[in-house]
Every structure is written in structure tokens, then in C-alpha cells.
Motif scaffolding. Structure first.
Motif, mmCIF file in Angstrom:
data_model
loop_
_atom_site.group_PDB
_atom_site.id
_atom_site.type_symbol
_atom_site.label_atom_id
_atom_site.label_comp_id
_atom_site.label_asym_id
_atom_site.label_seq_id
_atom_site.Cartn_x
_atom_site.Cartn_y
_atom_site.Cartn_z
ATOM 1 N N ARG A 161 -3.855 10.381 -6.696
ATOM 2 C CA ARG A 161 -2.546 10.986 -6.424
ATOM 3 C C ARG A 161 -2.707 12.287 -5.628
ATOM 4 N NH1 ARG A 161 2.452 9.388 -9.025
ATOM 5 N NH2 ARG A 161 2.073 7.213 -9.556
ATOM 6 N N LEU A 162 -3.688 13.113 -6.022
ATOM 7 C CA LEU A 162 -3.920 14.374 -5.308
ATOM 8 C C LEU A 162 -4.421 14.123 -3.890
ATOM 9 C CD1 LEU A 162 -5.531 16.523 -8.138
ATOM 10 C CD2 LEU A 162 -3.230 16.737 -7.166
ATOM 11 N N TYR A 163 -5.322 13.157 -3.731
ATOM 12 C CA TYR A 163 -5.820 12.831 -2.390
ATOM 13 C C TYR A 163 -4.683 12.337 -1.501
ATOM 14 C CZ TYR A 163 -7.865 10.184 1.407
ATOM 15 O OH TYR A 163 -8.148 9.688 2.649
ATOM 16 N N TRP A 164 -3.822 11.490 -2.038
ATOM 17 C CA TRP A 164 -2.702 10.948 -1.259
ATOM 18 C C TRP A 164 -1.767 12.084 -0.839
ATOM 19 C CZ3 TRP A 164 -2.497 5.502 -0.709
ATOM 20 C CH2 TRP A 164 -1.456 5.049 0.101
ATOM 21 N N ARG A 165 -1.497 12.978 -1.764
ATOM 22 C CA ARG A 165 -0.605 14.105 -1.453
ATOM 23 C C ARG A 165 -1.230 14.998 -0.393
ATOM 24 N NH1 ARG A 165 3.818 16.601 -2.777
ATOM 25 N NH2 ARG A 165 3.933 18.851 -3.062
ATOM 26 N N TRP A 166 -2.518 15.311 -0.549
ATOM 27 C CA TRP A 166 -3.214 16.139 0.432
ATOM 28 C C TRP A 166 -3.196 15.467 1.800
ATOM 29 C CZ3 TRP A 166 -7.793 14.785 3.000
ATOM 30 C CH2 TRP A 166 -8.335 15.775 3.808
ATOM 31 N N SER A 167 -3.436 14.182 1.845
ATOM 32 C CA SER A 167 -3.446 13.430 3.093
ATOM 33 C C SER A 167 -2.070 13.441 3.756
ATOM 34 C CB SER A 167 -3.889 11.990 2.813
ATOM 35 O OG SER A 167 -3.765 11.196 3.949
ATOM 36 N N THR A 168 -1.033 13.284 2.966
ATOM 37 C CA THR A 168 0.328 13.293 3.507
ATOM 38 C C THR A 168 0.691 14.671 4.048
ATOM 39 O OG1 THR A 168 0.931 11.598 1.907
ATOM 40 C CG2 THR A 168 2.740 12.787 2.950
ATOM 41 N N ILE A 169 0.351 15.718 3.328
ATOM 42 C CA ILE A 169 0.642 17.087 3.782
ATOM 43 C C ILE A 169 -0.124 17.389 5.065
ATOM 44 C CG2 ILE A 169 0.314 19.532 3.216
ATOM 45 C CD1 ILE A 169 0.962 18.760 0.296
ATOM 46 N N LYS A 170 -1.376 16.977 5.120
ATOM 47 C CA LYS A 170 -2.198 17.201 6.315
ATOM 48 C C LYS A 170 -1.588 16.488 7.525
ATOM 49 C CE LYS A 170 -6.848 16.471 8.031
ATOM 50 N NZ LYS A 170 -8.137 15.857 7.751
ATOM 51 N N LYS A 171 -1.154 15.252 7.323
ATOM 52 C CA LYS A 171 -0.543 14.482 8.411
ATOM 53 C C LYS A 171 0.783 15.115 8.837
ATOM 54 C CE LYS A 171 0.843 9.769 9.505
ATOM 55 N NZ LYS A 171 0.965 8.405 8.982
ATOM 56 N N TRP A 172 1.571 15.567 7.880
ATOM 57 C CA TRP A 172 2.845 16.198 8.178
ATOM 58 C C TRP A 172 2.644 17.494 8.961
ATOM 59 C CZ3 TRP A 172 5.329 20.750 6.672
ATOM 60 C CH2 TRP A 172 6.706 20.781 6.914
ATOM 61 N N VAL A 228 0.854 -1.186 0.000
ATOM 62 C CA VAL A 228 0.000 0.000 0.000
ATOM 63 C C VAL A 228 0.888 1.232 0.000
ATOM 64 C CG1 VAL A 228 -1.749 1.298 1.275
ATOM 65 C CG2 VAL A 228 -1.857 -1.191 1.218
ATOM 66 N N ASN A 229 1.000 1.847 -1.159
ATOM 67 C CA ASN A 229 1.672 3.135 -1.278
ATOM 68 C C ASN A 229 0.998 3.913 -2.407
ATOM 69 O OD1 ASN A 229 2.690 2.089 -3.658
ATOM 70 N ND2 ASN A 229 4.815 2.024 -2.977
ATOM 71 N N ARG A 230 1.433 5.121 -2.588
ATOM 72 C CA ARG A 230 0.797 6.019 -3.553
ATOM 73 C C ARG A 230 0.826 5.447 -4.964
ATOM 74 N NH1 ARG A 230 3.627 9.797 -6.476
ATOM 75 N NH2 ARG A 230 5.382 9.465 -5.101
ATOM 76 N N LYS A 231 1.938 4.883 -5.366
ATOM 77 C CA LYS A 231 2.063 4.379 -6.732
ATOM 78 C C LYS A 231 1.232 3.127 -6.969
ATOM 79 C CE LYS A 231 6.612 6.295 -7.612
ATOM 80 N NZ LYS A 231 8.025 6.003 -7.870
ATOM 81 N N GLU A 278 2.370 -4.629 -11.567
ATOM 82 C CA GLU A 278 2.615 -4.710 -10.131
ATOM 83 C C GLU A 278 1.896 -3.607 -9.360
ATOM 84 O OE1 GLU A 278 6.882 -4.806 -9.850
ATOM 85 O OE2 GLU A 278 6.897 -6.979 -10.082
ATOM 86 N N ALA A 279 0.588 -3.603 -9.484
ATOM 87 C CA ALA A 279 -0.257 -2.682 -8.744
ATOM 88 C C ALA A 279 -0.928 -3.443 -7.606
ATOM 89 C CB ALA A 279 -1.303 -2.081 -9.680
ATOM 90 N N ASN A 280 -1.688 -2.734 -6.783
ATOM 91 C CA ASN A 280 -2.370 -3.357 -5.657
ATOM 92 C C ASN A 280 -3.556 -4.166 -6.179
ATOM 93 O OD1 ASN A 280 -4.406 -3.453 -3.379
ATOM 94 N ND2 ASN A 280 -2.571 -2.689 -2.334
ATOM 95 N N LEU A 281 -3.540 -5.448 -5.939
ATOM 96 C CA LEU A 281 -4.528 -6.369 -6.495
ATOM 97 C C LEU A 281 -5.941 -6.161 -5.955
ATOM 98 C CD1 LEU A 281 -5.037 -8.789 -8.353
ATOM 99 C CD2 LEU A 281 -4.400 -10.265 -6.455
#
Length: 179
Positions: free
Chosen positions: A162-173, A37-40, A72-75
Motif C-alpha cells: 500500500r505504501l509503495y503504491w501510494r509513493w509511486s502514485t505521488i511520484k507519477k503525479w 490491477v489496482n492498489r486494493k 476477489e484479489a489478483n490471482l
């Protein structure tokens, strides 16, 4: 935040591997790359699942699995995205595909009489065991529209994730550094 969300509701690799359809692929479905489970991996899975999920073709889950194995994506996320096409969404998806196909081929939007005529041709063809004529012009318009629509929504959901993941990471940071 996004990573914890996906890790909380995704099934275990063993649970998915025990599914009958997965027996075809053997131990390859237990690869850690397919469960990471990661952004990519989540973004690729959403793209793959959305693309194949919008196309109304038989055995699209097998195509999703094959594509996930190649890229090789998340199944599980890719397989869940296959449920985009369901009885509630099929009419808008097909209507939008006809609309896109009619714009690509510069024809007027398909009307009810034209669709009923094609339906009558298909019924006649089935009743006569393959004898008769079917006008495949509408099929060409629909297929083109479906592929364009599938690519559009796959890219849209890919970028959205991708945008949601980035927003979530920035919010957590920011939350971590404000303490």
C-alpha cells in the motif's frame, strides 16, 4: 508506475486458465475481478499469498485460489507469493516460527536434542505403522508460531505494498505536474 509494473509481467487470464489446476474452478478464474490491477486487488493478493505461502501445508496453492475467489484479489500475484516458502527460506521461516511459538507458550527455545528426539519419535511411529507415541507439544509450538509469523508478514507486506503504491502514485503525479 506500480500499475504498469504489474501489468507488464503478469500472465494473461487465458494462460493461467489453461493450467491443469485451474480446470477445477472452471470459468470463474476468468472473472475480471481476479485479473484487475489496482492498489486494493494487489494488496489483498499479497496478503493472501504471503499468509498461505508461509504455512508449510500441502496444496497451499488450492487454498490460495479458494481465498482469492472469495475475496476477489489478483490471482497471479497471490499464486506468485506462494513461492515465499522454498528450500532457501524454509529453515529461517521454521526457526522464526519456533522462536515465536516459544515466546507465546513461555517455554525455552527448542534445542537440538529436543528436535532430534521428536524426529526419532516420528521415525519410530512411521516404522511401526502408526504404533507408538509422538509428542505433539513441539507441533503445537510450531503451528502457533507459523500462524503468528504468517499473519505478521502478510500484514507487513500488505502495508508495504500500500505504501509503495501510494509513493509511486505521488511520484507519477508530481512528475506530471512539474512539466
Amino acid at each position: 508506475m506500480a500499475k504498469q509494473f504489474f501489468q507488464a509481467w503478469l500472465p494473461s487470464p487465458e494462460k493461467v486458465n489453461n493450467m491443469k489446476i485451474m480446470k477445477i474452478f472452471g470459468q470463474r478464474t476468468l472473472s475480471s475481478q481476479l485479473w484487475y490491477v489496482n492498489r486494493k486487488s494487489i494488496s489483498k493478493a499479497i496478503f493472501i499469498g504471503t499468509f498461505w505461502g508461509i504455512l508449510p501445508i500441502p496444496l497451499h496453492s488450492l487454498l490460495i485460489i479458494l481465498t482469492v475467489l472469495v475475496f476477489e484479489a489478483n490471482l497471479p500475484v497471490a499464486l506468485l507469493m506462494a513461492w515465499i516458502m522454498n528450500p532457501f527460506t524454509i529453515v529461517p521461516i521454521l526457526f522464526f516460527a519456533f522462536w515465536i511459538g516459544s515466546k507465546v507458550y513461555h517455554v525455552h527455545m527448542i534445542n537440538t536434542d529436543m528436535l532430534l528426539g521428536v524426529f526419532h519419535q516420528i521415525v519410530h511411529w512411521i516404522e511401526n505403522f502408526g504404533q507408538g507415541h509422538i509428542d505433539f507439544i513441539l507441533a503445537k509450538i510450531l503451528a502457533t508460531g507459523l500462524v503468528c509469523e504468517a499473519l505478521f508478514f502478510a500484514f507487513l507486506f500488505f502495508i508495504g505494498m500500500r505504501l509503495y503504491w501510494r509513493w509511486s502514485t505521488i511520484k507519477k503525479w508530481r512528475k506530471r505536474h512539474s512539466i
